[in-house]
Design a protein around this motif. Sequence first.
Motif, mmCIF file in Angstrom:
data_model
loop_
_atom_site.group_PDB
_atom_site.id
_atom_site.type_symbol
_atom_site.label_atom_id
_atom_site.label_comp_id
_atom_site.label_asym_id
_atom_site.label_seq_id
_atom_site.Cartn_x
_atom_site.Cartn_y
_atom_site.Cartn_z
ATOM 1 N N THR A 200 39.031 21.910 37.251
ATOM 2 C CA THR A 200 40.220 21.463 37.979
ATOM 3 C C THR A 200 40.881 22.563 38.793
ATOM 4 O O THR A 200 41.577 22.266 39.763
ATOM 5 C CB THR A 200 41.268 20.880 37.008
ATOM 6 O OG1 THR A 200 41.597 21.863 36.019
ATOM 7 C CG2 THR A 200 40.724 19.653 36.309
ATOM 8 N N LYS A 201 40.674 23.838 38.408
ATOM 9 C CA LYS A 201 41.347 24.903 39.159
ATOM 10 C C LYS A 201 40.510 26.174 39.199
ATOM 11 O O LYS A 201 39.666 26.416 38.336
ATOM 12 C CB LYS A 201 42.725 25.210 38.571
ATOM 13 C CG LYS A 201 42.747 25.674 37.138
ATOM 14 C CD LYS A 201 44.172 25.930 36.685
ATOM 15 C CE LYS A 201 44.254 26.370 35.234
ATOM 16 N NZ LYS A 201 43.874 25.298 34.287
ATOM 17 N N ILE A 202 40.778 26.965 40.224
ATOM 18 C CA ILE A 202 40.205 28.302 40.372
ATOM 19 C C ILE A 202 41.315 29.300 40.101
ATOM 20 O O ILE A 202 42.360 29.268 40.757
ATOM 21 C CB ILE A 202 39.656 28.525 41.797
ATOM 22 C CG1 ILE A 202 38.523 27.544 42.114
ATOM 23 C CG2 ILE A 202 39.186 29.961 41.974
ATOM 24 C CD1 ILE A 202 38.125 27.553 43.578
ATOM 25 N N LEU A 203 41.093 30.187 39.134
ATOM 26 C CA LEU A 203 42.016 31.287 38.872
ATOM 27 C C LEU A 203 41.353 32.574 39.342
ATOM 28 O O LEU A 203 40.212 32.865 38.960
ATOM 29 C CB LEU A 203 42.346 31.394 37.384
ATOM 30 C CG LEU A 203 43.160 30.267 36.761
ATOM 31 C CD1 LEU A 203 43.337 30.521 35.269
ATOM 32 C CD2 LEU A 203 44.507 30.137 37.431
ATOM 33 N N ALA A 204 42.037 33.330 40.163
ATOM 34 C CA ALA A 204 41.500 34.588 40.668
ATOM 35 C C ALA A 204 42.568 35.655 40.550
ATOM 36 O O ALA A 204 43.770 35.376 40.656
ATOM 37 C CB ALA A 204 41.042 34.440 42.120
ATOM 38 N N GLY A 205 42.131 36.896 40.323
ATOM 39 C CA GLY A 205 43.096 37.976 40.209
ATOM 40 C C GLY A 205 42.429 39.327 40.315
ATOM 41 O O GLY A 205 41.204 39.455 40.185
ATOM 42 N N VAL A 206 43.239 40.360 40.549
ATOM 43 C CA VAL A 206 42.776 41.741 40.555
ATOM 44 C C VAL A 206 42.950 42.288 39.134
ATOM 45 O O VAL A 206 44.030 42.190 38.556
ATOM 46 C CB VAL A 206 43.573 42.585 41.570
ATOM 47 C CG1 VAL A 206 43.160 44.045 41.492
ATOM 48 C CG2 VAL A 206 43.375 42.038 42.983
ATOM 49 N N GLU B 120 46.758 42.418 37.853
ATOM 50 C CA GLU B 120 47.829 42.904 38.711
ATOM 51 C C GLU B 120 48.297 41.853 39.718
ATOM 52 O O GLU B 120 49.445 41.840 40.124
ATOM 53 C CB GLU B 120 47.352 44.161 39.439
ATOM 54 C CG GLU B 120 47.017 45.297 38.473
ATOM 55 C CD GLU B 120 46.510 46.523 39.179
ATOM 56 O OE1 GLU B 120 46.330 46.477 40.413
ATOM 57 O OE2 GLU B 120 46.300 47.549 38.499
ATOM 58 N N ARG B 121 47.384 41.002 40.128
ATOM 59 C CA ARG B 121 47.735 39.892 41.006
ATOM 60 C C ARG B 121 46.954 38.675 40.547
ATOM 61 O O ARG B 121 45.825 38.793 40.098
ATOM 62 C CB ARG B 121 47.396 40.205 42.469
ATOM 63 C CG ARG B 121 48.322 41.220 43.125
ATOM 64 C CD ARG B 121 47.901 41.472 44.570
ATOM 65 N NE ARG B 121 46.791 42.399 44.643
ATOM 66 C CZ ARG B 121 45.969 42.495 45.687
ATOM 67 N NH1 ARG B 121 46.110 41.673 46.716
ATOM 68 N NH2 ARG B 121 44.992 43.388 45.688
ATOM 69 N N ARG B 122 47.545 37.534 40.662
ATOM 70 C CA ARG B 122 46.884 36.320 40.181
ATOM 71 C C ARG B 122 47.195 35.171 41.125
ATOM 72 O O ARG B 122 48.341 34.997 41.549
ATOM 73 C CB ARG B 122 47.374 35.998 38.764
ATOM 74 C CG ARG B 122 46.874 34.679 38.207
ATOM 75 C CD ARG B 122 47.246 34.569 36.746
ATOM 76 N NE ARG B 122 47.139 33.210 36.256
ATOM 77 C CZ ARG B 122 47.059 32.864 34.986
ATOM 78 N NH1 ARG B 122 47.074 33.799 34.058
ATOM 79 N NH2 ARG B 122 46.971 31.612 34.625
ATOM 80 N N ARG B 123 46.172 34.408 41.451
ATOM 81 C CA ARG B 123 46.335 33.255 42.330
ATOM 82 C C ARG B 123 45.642 32.049 41.697
ATOM 83 O O ARG B 123 44.646 32.185 40.998
ATOM 84 C CB ARG B 123 45.722 33.524 43.707
ATOM 85 C CG ARG B 123 46.316 34.728 44.436
ATOM 86 C CD ARG B 123 47.722 34.453 44.934
ATOM 87 N NE ARG B 123 48.208 35.564 45.751
ATOM 88 C CZ ARG B 123 48.833 36.642 45.286
ATOM 89 N NH1 ARG B 123 49.053 36.751 43.984
ATOM 90 N NH2 ARG B 123 49.232 37.596 46.105
ATOM 91 N N GLN C 296 39.782 52.179 39.194
ATOM 92 C CA GLN C 296 39.059 51.135 39.904
ATOM 93 C C GLN C 296 39.666 49.768 39.624
ATOM 94 O O GLN C 296 40.205 49.505 38.556
ATOM 95 C CB GLN C 296 37.586 51.136 39.500
ATOM 96 C CG GLN C 296 36.753 52.197 40.207
ATOM 97 C CD GLN C 296 35.290 52.065 39.841
ATOM 98 O OE1 GLN C 296 34.955 51.633 38.756
ATOM 99 N NE2 GLN C 296 34.420 52.452 40.759
ATOM 100 N N ARG C 297 39.536 48.914 40.614
ATOM 101 C CA ARG C 297 39.988 47.542 40.487
ATOM 102 C C ARG C 297 38.848 46.621 40.885
ATOM 103 O O ARG C 297 38.003 46.960 41.712
ATOM 104 C CB ARG C 297 41.205 47.266 41.391
ATOM 105 C CG ARG C 297 42.387 48.199 41.153
ATOM 106 C CD ARG C 297 43.036 47.922 39.803
ATOM 107 N NE ARG C 297 44.250 48.703 39.609
ATOM 108 C CZ ARG C 297 44.298 49.898 39.063
ATOM 109 N NH1 ARG C 297 43.176 50.488 38.661
ATOM 110 N NH2 ARG C 297 45.449 50.522 38.898
ATOM 111 N N VAL C 298 38.830 45.441 40.281
ATOM 112 C CA VAL C 298 37.857 44.422 40.629
ATOM 113 C C VAL C 298 38.582 43.101 40.796
ATOM 114 O O VAL C 298 39.748 42.952 40.405
ATOM 115 C CB VAL C 298 36.759 44.281 39.553
ATOM 116 C CG1 VAL C 298 35.963 45.575 39.402
ATOM 117 C CG2 VAL C 298 37.358 43.850 38.222
ATOM 118 N N ILE C 299 37.891 42.137 41.369
ATOM 119 C CA ILE C 299 38.403 40.768 41.428
ATOM 120 C C ILE C 299 37.643 39.928 40.411
ATOM 121 O O ILE C 299 36.410 39.944 40.378
ATOM 122 C CB ILE C 299 38.250 40.170 42.836
ATOM 123 C CG1 ILE C 299 39.179 40.882 43.821
ATOM 124 C CG2 ILE C 299 38.557 38.664 42.823
ATOM 125 C CD1 ILE C 299 39.001 40.435 45.264
#
Length: 298
Positions: A14-20, A28-31, A4-7
Amino acid sequence: MDGQRVIGVDLGGTKILAGVVDRDGHVERRREHATPVTSQDDLLAGLDGAVEELLDDAVAAIGFGIPSPIDQKTGRAGQAVNIPLDSSIDFRTRMSERFGLPVGLENDANAAAYAEFHFGAAREADTMVMLTLGTGCGGGAVLDGRLYRGWAEFGHIVIEYDGLPCQGTCTGRGHLEAYVTGLAATKLAQQVFGPAVDAHRLVRLATEGEPRAVDILDGIGRRLGAGIGSLVNIFNPELVVIGGGFAAAGDFVLDPAREIVAREGLAGAGDRVRIVRAELGTAAGLIGAGLVAFDALR
């Protein structure tokens, strides 16, 4: 693991960090995006966009770490000091309906502490406290292996009666946050070195041996130690983890903090507790938000 994967979404001033994130804490992925602070509507739109950029059929849930007190019963965020978010919306329900997935919600520093406990500097501890030093000062605790899911607004410990005004919308004075964040360091640096110097440059100057920079960081560290001393006397943790962007100041801040904690800790607790830097860096809040998302699946 079950694949399973989640976000995970780590919302900062100052910033939003999001990733799987997977169940082993791997990202696995980061924005990264700048945090919209002009209005609550703009902030929510920015969070929506951060999730949409990563969303696919493999994602089972979403977790958010938010820099504000969280009411777990209602799914609402309380008064946020550094972002335009208030309790007028049921944040958890809004996001769950928006994306059709289970949503977990936690204070951002609680989430970071959760990640460091499972996968970082505190993975061998049972009881730990974490402080995150960034735009603000957040806090989280794991007590006897369980994440404390109360407010844990450790940055608003009063360390000086009628002291400096706190940041953002907080009306308090003398709170730890006013003395130990990157924003506080920038203000002190600019008073001495001029408007072009920020917290990052202050740390570089200290590394180069500039005595005034070393003195500024020493003062910040001693105030940090005063706050940690109170936390040690409340929780008696094995470990205190320092994270956030300003943790880059390292031992320029942590050594004086250790000195004060040794003095202030009751029954020798100040000598026993270890004060260390976080191991997961800026990913701690993101990974912790992912863990909160996995909790939402249960």
